[in-house]
Design a protein around this motif. Structure first.
Motif, PDB file in Angstrom:
ATOM      1  N   UNK A 144      -5.762   2.736  12.583  1.00  9.82           N
ATOM      2  CA  UNK A 144      -4.328   2.821  12.318  1.00  9.82           C
ATOM      3  C   UNK A 144      -3.963   1.709  11.140  1.00  9.82           C
ATOM      4  N   UNK A 145      -4.596   0.458  11.268  1.00  6.27           N
ATOM      5  CA  UNK A 145      -3.986  -0.462  10.031  1.00  6.27           C
ATOM      6  C   UNK A 145      -4.939  -0.228   8.647  1.00  6.27           C
ATOM      7  N   UNK A 149      -3.133   2.819   7.218  1.00  6.96           N
ATOM      8  CA  UNK A 149      -1.953   2.342   6.344  1.00  6.96           C
ATOM      9  C   UNK A 149      -2.214   1.488   5.144  1.00  6.96           C
ATOM     10  N   UNK A 150      -3.074   0.630   5.296  1.00  2.63           N
ATOM     11  CA  UNK A 150      -3.491  -0.079   4.185  1.00  2.63           C
ATOM     12  C   UNK A 150      -3.969   0.615   2.918  1.00  2.63           C
ATOM     13  N   UNK A 151      -4.578   1.987   3.421  1.00  2.00           N
ATOM     14  CA  UNK A 151      -4.904   2.926   2.091  1.00  2.00           C
ATOM     15  C   UNK A 151      -3.891   3.767   1.759  1.00  2.00           C
ATOM     16  N   UNK A 152      -2.493   3.357   2.412  1.00  3.02           N
ATOM     17  CA  UNK A 152      -1.416   4.036   1.956  1.00  3.02           C
ATOM     18  C   UNK A 152      -1.074   5.201   2.629  1.00  3.02           C
ATOM     19  N   UNK A 153      -1.496   5.489   3.766  1.00  3.64           N
ATOM     20  CA  UNK A 153      -1.187   6.641   4.518  1.00  3.64           C
ATOM     21  C   UNK A 153      -0.110   6.137   5.941  1.00  3.64           C
ATOM     22  N   UNK A 154       0.759   7.262   6.275  1.00  5.55           N
ATOM     23  CA  UNK A 154       1.451   7.030   7.033  1.00  5.55           C
ATOM     24  C   UNK A 154       1.002   7.323   8.495  1.00  5.55           C
ATOM     25  N   UNK A 155       1.022   6.395   9.309  1.00  8.71           N
ATOM     26  CA  UNK A 155       0.212   6.449  10.736  1.00  8.71           C
ATOM     27  C   UNK A 155       1.043   6.498  11.632  1.00  8.71           C
ATOM     28  N   UNK A 177       1.760   2.643   2.814  1.00  7.44           N
ATOM     29  CA  UNK A 177       1.410   3.345   3.948  1.00  7.44           C
ATOM     30  C   UNK A 177       2.564   2.544   5.015  1.00  7.44           C
ATOM     31  N   UNK A 178       2.489   2.962   6.317  1.00  5.34           N
ATOM     32  CA  UNK A 178       3.281   2.550   7.396  1.00  5.34           C
ATOM     33  C   UNK A 178       2.725   2.814   8.627  1.00  5.34           C
ATOM     34  N   UNK A 179       2.790   1.964   9.457  1.00 15.52           N
ATOM     35  CA  UNK A 179       2.710   2.216  11.070  1.00 15.52           C
ATOM     36  C   UNK A 179       3.902   2.534  11.548  1.00 15.52           C
ATOM     37  N   UNK A 199       0.014  12.024   6.245  1.00  9.40           N
ATOM     38  CA  UNK A 199       0.708  11.416   7.476  1.00  9.40           C
ATOM     39  C   UNK A 199      -0.633  11.789   8.658  1.00  9.40           C
ATOM     40  N   UNK A 213       0.655  -1.113   0.045  1.00 13.68           N
ATOM     41  CA  UNK A 213      -0.260   0.226   0.030  1.00 13.68           C
ATOM     42  C   UNK A 213       0.816   1.365  -0.166  1.00 13.68           C
TER      43      UNK A 213
END
Lengths: 321, 130
Positions: B22-23, B26-32, A92-94, B3, A90
């Motif tokens: 949060x997850x 993230x799976x939508x391409x965002x930084x969390x 994205x990141x945590x 972000x 994706x």
């Protein structure tokens, strides 16, 4: 819209908002981010850059929190960059490193930023290099860089850090044999964290044994420090080792040498950026599927094709990817 | 790259919902950026400032939102973080929603909200692209 030059005074004065915004520009890799790093580089020579690396779960974040508290008690300002992986699917990141750094990051003498790798390999993010320059120019005396949970080859942090701490946990035993190449070669000091667990002494011994067999630098024997970061045990000894390493670098002339090595690595990274831009530009401007077909059918000379793509990108002098 | 800071102010000890969000982000391409439980308003706003996030997503289950949210929004204004989109989730009684919006929260998402709605809302309403 403010310019890079206009942001510099706020950063140099240590204003959090200016620092945060500058880091965002660098992460987004646009012209102002690059201009900012260029402007700040001459002011960035003084900070002690300390890398903290090791496998996932060995306690890197907790250790960084404790190191920060101890460095603060010695009156030093601390910048922290914590890198976590981006999802290859994706994007994205945590970014969860703040969870374990709550005690230290509320202090005005501390600035902490979480960075995602955004596809960069090697354990850091591409932006980490510019981000370190910015934090150093902002007057942080020590910059702690926590890498992603590292395996055997995430060794790029050594290109950036003056001092690299390799963190391990007890119970590795024979595995040390398996990982002695790569990450275990880059430690200027080794940390056996969670040392209240069984097997800490064996792990420390195994590292010492390995170090006696192969060393990069005969004049510096990397210390092996046992810590329990959760409880704060062994942290003063570790900070002492970090400080001694800095002194060693100064006295041996390696401080200046490492700065030279960093300059070279920065040039290499920037060249890599041009490669990415060349490909992105070609994908926009030419029939990429035809190019791919040409390569796969053996019609195109890959070397020559690469040369042409780079030349076109350089001719365009187009900074934006 | 969007972000987001996902934060849990106050004393309630349940962050399952926050982690699900949060997850999904993230799976939508965002930084969390996730900061864990028991955050004070000061800690949260300091994290918003340092991490330079576009969105602050608060999760409150304890019923303490009438004191926590106004304090957080006051600190956000003090630090001139006016371009950050603030979302609130958790257990917020319908009668309190309007008061929360008055403090500067953009939207309240109740229990059972489809994460897709949150993602769409963020994408449509993020205020800055710089």
């Amino acid at each position: 819209m403010i310019s890079a030059r206009e942001l510099v005074p706020g950063i140099v004065a240590g204003h959090k908002r200016a620092i945060a915004r500058g880091l965002t520009w660098i992460e987004r890799d646009h012209d102002r981010g690059r201009a900012l790093v260029h402007l700040l580089f001459p002011r960035a020579g003084g900070a002690h850059i300390v890398g903290v690396t090791g496998a996932p779960g060995v306690g890197k974040s907790t250790l960084v929190n404790r190191l920060t508290l101890t460095l603060r008690s010695q009156g030093r300002r601390v910048g922290i960059l914590a890198v976590d992986p981006s999802s290859p699917f994706s994007g994205g990141a945590i970014l969860g490193d703040r969870i374990r750094m709550q005690e230290s990051v509320m202090d005005d003498g501390v600035f902490m930023r979480s960075l995602a790798t955004r596809g960069h390999l090697g354990g850091l993010s591409r932006a980490t290099f510019g981000a370190v320059t910015l934090l150093a120019a902002a007057g942080f005396d020590v910059i702690l860089i926590e890498t992603v949970g590292a395996g055997q080859s995430e060794v790029e942090v050594m290109q950036l850090a003056h001092t690299t701490l390799v963190v391990l946990a007890p119970g590795l035993g024979d595995e040390i044999q398996a990982i002695k190449a790569g990450i275990l070669e880059i430690g200027d000091a080794f940390v056996v964290n969670k040392a209240d667990r069984e097997g800490a002494d064996q792990t420390a011994r195994a590292i010492r044994g390995m170090l006696s067999l192969s060393r990069r630098d005969v004049a510096w024997v990397p210390p092996v420090v046992k810590t329990v970061a959760e409880q704060g045990e062994g942290i003063e000894e570790l900070v002492d080792a970090v400080n001694r390493h800095r002194q060693y670098l100064d006295e041996s002339g390696q401080w200046a040498e490492r700065r030279g090595a960093l300059a070279l690595h920065l040039i290499e990274l920037a060249m890599g950026d041009w490669t990415h831009r060349a490909i992105a530009q070609a994908q926009r401007n030419v029939d990429w599927s035809a190019v791919m077909e040409d390569v796969l059918s053996g019609g195109a000379d890959v070397e020559e094709l690469a040369r042409q793509l780079l030349l076109q990108a350089l001719k365009g002098r187009n900074h934006e990817p | 790259m969007i972000r987001v800071l996902v934060a849990k102010p106050g004393l309630d000890g349940h962050d399952r919902g926050a982690k699900v969000i949060a997850r999904a982000l993230r799976d939508a391409g965002m930084e969390v950026v996730y900061t864990g439980l028991h955050q004070t308003p000061e800690q949260i706003v300091d994290a918003v400032l340092q991490e330079d996030v576009d969105v602050l997503a608060l999760s409150i289950l304890s019923g303490a939102h009438p004191t926590l949210v106004p304090r957080i929004m006051e600190l956000m204004r003090e630090h001139e973080l006016n371009d950050v989109l603030v979302l609130l989730g958790g257990i917020i009684p319908d009668d309190d929603v309007e008061a929360m919006i008055q403090t500067g929260v953009s939207r309240v998402f109740g229990p059972g909200t489809d994460t897709k709605d949150i993602i769409d809302y963020i994408r449509e309403h993020v205020r800055r692209d710089d």
